[in-house]
Design an enzyme around this catalytic site. Sequence first.
Site, short mmCIF file in Angstrom:
data_model
loop_
_atom_site.label_atom_id
_atom_site.label_comp_id
_atom_site.label_asym_id
_atom_site.label_seq_id
_atom_site.Cartn_x
_atom_site.Cartn_y
_atom_site.Cartn_z
N GLU A 72 2.77 -7.38 8.82
CA GLU A 72 3.10 -5.95 8.70
C GLU A 72 4.02 -5.68 7.52
O GLU A 72 4.53 -4.58 7.35
CB GLU A 72 3.76 -5.44 10.00
N ARG A 113 -1.38 -9.96 -20.16
CA ARG A 113 -2.25 -9.81 -21.34
C ARG A 113 -1.67 -8.84 -22.36
O ARG A 113 -2.11 -8.81 -23.50
CB ARG A 113 -3.68 -9.42 -20.92
N PRO A 170 0.82 -1.22 0.00
CA PRO A 170 0.00 0.00 0.00
C PRO A 170 0.85 1.26 0.00
O PRO A 170 0.37 2.35 -0.33
CB PRO A 170 -0.80 -0.10 1.30
N ASP A 195 -9.37 -1.12 -24.61
CA ASP A 195 -9.64 -1.23 -23.17
C ASP A 195 -9.77 0.12 -22.51
O ASP A 195 -9.22 1.11 -22.99
CB ASP A 195 -8.44 -1.92 -22.47
N1 ADE Z 1 -0.75 -5.36 -0.09
C1 ADE Z 1 -1.72 -5.04 0.78
N2 ADE Z 1 -2.47 -4.04 0.33
C2 ADE Z 1 -1.96 -3.69 -0.89
C3 ADE Z 1 -2.30 -2.71 -1.85
N3 ADE Z 1 -3.30 -1.85 -1.68
N4 ADE Z 1 -1.56 -2.65 -2.97
C4 ADE Z 1 -0.52 -3.48 -3.15
N5 ADE Z 1 -0.15 -4.42 -2.28
C5 ADE Z 1 -0.87 -4.53 -1.14
#
Ligand code: ADE
Length: 220
Positions: A113, A151, A86, A165
Amino acid sequence: MRIDVITLFPEVFGPLHSSIPARAQDKGLLELHLHWLREFGAGPHHQVDDTPFGGGPGMVMTCGPIFDCLDTIPDSPERLVIYPTPQGKPFLQQDAIELASQSHLVFICGHYEGVDQRVRDTLVDREYSIGDYVLSSGELSSMVIADAVIRLIPGVIKPESYQQDSFFKKGLDHPHYTKPADFRGLQVPEVLLSGHHKNIEKWREERAIETTRKVRPDLL
Ligand code: ADE
């Protein structure tokens, strides 16, 4: 292209064994290698995580198993190591297009974590986030990124298919209809049955812009 995945759960990678990714492998355009991180774990319990220095909740994935596993994967200047997290840069279609021209990708799937920062500092080339939300693990995000890339590998699908797309041109895709033309009284727009290619093209462009303006004005 060669793709290696370092994961605690190789059994969840079904989506990369079906549909378009399966076809890419059948055609010899993709070689997929899944590596079970537990095999590289420490001690009798094959431990792959530990408590964080400095305290706090959760566990952190240790360096040893990840470094050892990566050591078993062929290295070259072309090898690109990706850590989905994230905290990464938002992964966009443009990134998928760029990665599709690479010859070797390695995904490290994080859990708990995440991984020890030294993995990120020394082994990882790219960090991507697939959205502003937190998943339980990196397996799903690795599959999302890998699928979007696979792809686009030349020869996997026809360029006409991905060139229309969403996100390829700026904006979202237009609506699609197929037979029958009348389903329980629900009609297909007349223009699509007309055979008039210019009008069809114009209708599709207008619908695409209309949808994009409604749901993703930021793309216009
Ligand atoms: N791992 C956990 N959440 C994630 C996300 N939003 N993007 C990429 N990897 C992740």
